[in-house]
Write a protein that holds these residues in place. Sequence first.
Motif, PDB file in Angstrom:
ATOM      1  N   HIS A   1       0.832  -1.204   0.000  1.00  0.00           N
ATOM      2  CA  HIS A   1       0.000   0.000   0.000  1.00  0.00           C
ATOM      3  C   HIS A   1       0.870   1.259   0.000  1.00  0.00           C
ATOM      4  O   HIS A   1       2.093   1.191  -0.069  1.00  0.00           O
ATOM      5  CB  HIS A   1      -0.984  -0.016   1.174  1.00  0.00           C
ATOM      6  CG  HIS A   1      -0.344  -0.166   2.522  1.00  0.00           C
ATOM      7  ND1 HIS A   1      -1.031  -0.013   3.706  1.00  0.00           N
ATOM      8  CD2 HIS A   1       0.947  -0.442   2.907  1.00  0.00           C
ATOM      9  CE1 HIS A   1      -0.220  -0.193   4.723  1.00  0.00           C
ATOM     10  NE2 HIS A   1       0.976  -0.455   4.276  1.00  0.00           N
ATOM     11  N   MET A   2       0.192   2.415   0.091  1.00  0.00           N
ATOM     12  CA  MET A   2       0.895   3.686  -0.046  1.00  0.00           C
ATOM     13  C   MET A   2       2.013   3.916   0.976  1.00  0.00           C
ATOM     14  O   MET A   2       3.047   4.488   0.618  1.00  0.00           O
ATOM     15  CB  MET A   2      -0.103   4.843   0.028  1.00  0.00           C
ATOM     16  CG  MET A   2       0.511   6.185  -0.265  1.00  0.00           C
ATOM     17  SD  MET A   2      -0.341   7.484   0.605  1.00  0.00           S
ATOM     18  CE  MET A   2       0.259   7.206   2.269  1.00  0.00           C
TER      19      MET A   2
ATOM     20  N   GLY B   1       3.209   9.025  -6.180  1.00  0.00           N
ATOM     21  CA  GLY B   1       3.169   7.569  -6.237  1.00  0.00           C
ATOM     22  C   GLY B   1       3.710   6.961  -7.513  1.00  0.00           C
ATOM     23  O   GLY B   1       4.316   7.631  -8.346  1.00  0.00           O
ATOM     24  N   LYS B   2       3.483   5.671  -7.631  1.00  0.00           N
ATOM     25  CA  LYS B   2       4.108   4.879  -8.695  1.00  0.00           C
ATOM     26  C   LYS B   2       3.315   4.958  -9.993  1.00  0.00           C
ATOM     27  O   LYS B   2       2.088   4.936  -9.990  1.00  0.00           O
ATOM     28  CB  LYS B   2       4.170   3.420  -8.227  1.00  0.00           C
ATOM     29  CG  LYS B   2       4.959   2.501  -9.138  1.00  0.00           C
ATOM     30  CD  LYS B   2       5.069   1.134  -8.508  1.00  0.00           C
ATOM     31  CE  LYS B   2       5.893   0.181  -9.361  1.00  0.00           C
ATOM     32  NZ  LYS B   2       7.324   0.522  -9.381  1.00  0.00           N
TER      33      LYS B   2
ATOM     34  N   CYS C   1      -5.129  -1.522  -0.894  1.00  0.00           N
ATOM     35  CA  CYS C   1      -5.307  -0.083  -1.098  1.00  0.00           C
ATOM     36  C   CYS C   1      -4.819   0.305  -2.495  1.00  0.00           C
ATOM     37  O   CYS C   1      -5.328  -0.201  -3.481  1.00  0.00           O
ATOM     38  CB  CYS C   1      -4.591   0.657   0.023  1.00  0.00           C
ATOM     39  SG  CYS C   1      -5.045   2.374   0.198  1.00  0.00           S
ATOM     40  N   SER C   2      -3.791   1.154  -2.622  1.00  0.00           N
ATOM     41  CA  SER C   2      -3.294   1.481  -3.968  1.00  0.00           C
ATOM     42  C   SER C   2      -2.767   0.218  -4.656  1.00  0.00           C
ATOM     43  O   SER C   2      -2.843   0.090  -5.880  1.00  0.00           O
ATOM     44  CB  SER C   2      -2.192   2.539  -3.895  1.00  0.00           C
ATOM     45  OG  SER C   2      -1.120   2.108  -3.098  1.00  0.00           O
TER      46      SER C   2
END
Lengths: 90, 249
Positions: free
Chosen positions: B42-43, B90-91, B123-124
């Motif tokens: 996750h993040m 983020g990615k 999550c992400s």
Amino acid sequence: MCNWIVEKAEMKGSGKGPEGWFDVNQANVYFDHPYHAPMDHSLIIDFVETPNQVGNRVAVELSEESARRLVTSILAALESGTNSHMAVVT
Amino acid sequence: MTYRSMKAGVVTFQGHNNDEVQAYLAQPEESAPIGGVILLHHMPGWDESSIEMTRKLAHYGYNAICPDLFHRFGEGEPDEVAAVARSQGGKADDEAVGDTDGAATYLRELANSNGKVGIIGFCSGGRQVVLVASHLDTIDAAVDCWGGGVIAGGKWTISESRPVAPIDLTDNLNTPLLGIFGNDDPSPTPEEVNQHEQALKDAGKTYEFHRYDGAGHGFFDFDKPAYRPEQAQAAWGEIFKWYGTYLSS
């Protein structure tokens, strides 16, 4: 949730990290999942010298209530401090 | 049950653009062919809870690998690297797909691999699971745990690094998809989960969604207030059932 929303503010000042003092040039502010604090979400502030560089930051992860108290305290300190210094000058 | 012997540590593999990716590998000490699982974190990054869940997957009999998805943001402690990743949004999606593809190849080349590879993300990472499963035809089973942003809208907008909403790739999904969601989650909301499910149903895809009352976002996180032991235990049961079906020899 991971929202990837970041508020960036230009800064001028100093911070002290594990390797000593450094120039604080930017604050990155989030309300998202913390890394360490045992909370689902927290107000995260990273004070950094060089944006996008690993490891040169002073970080806090605060509860929402704590963050709001901090905002109030900062504004109160700025108000009273400014008045105090102005009184001295006068 | 008896406790498995396992070995674990940091390894590297070739990811997107042949970049070197570091990853945590937990591997049962079994010579009989077994499946593998890639965990997309996750993040908060390549953190302790992600590593612990990787070991859990190995304990249940899978070669489990957790790539450091933020490795391109710099070298350092995972929390410091995650801070830089967070500040840059983020990615990128293409890197997530390429790195996962590299991890799948790595798992298949392990001496005790049965050739089957699953993915799980939180999550992400849950969003990335749907994305990856819609791009690669080399994944045998996917598990999306509360992935936000599968549907664009609200705070989830299309960007240069994330140019397509995963729901729009549903026609390309070639992997059985298990979804785990809390009904109190604000992202994805129950309405968004319903919308995703309808898209899967309309496209005739193989999927199973499990929704849990009294649970919100991140209810596996045993070190956070969101943890819901009963719902987490039930959901892990569904996950291992899913992998038992699709990752067995």
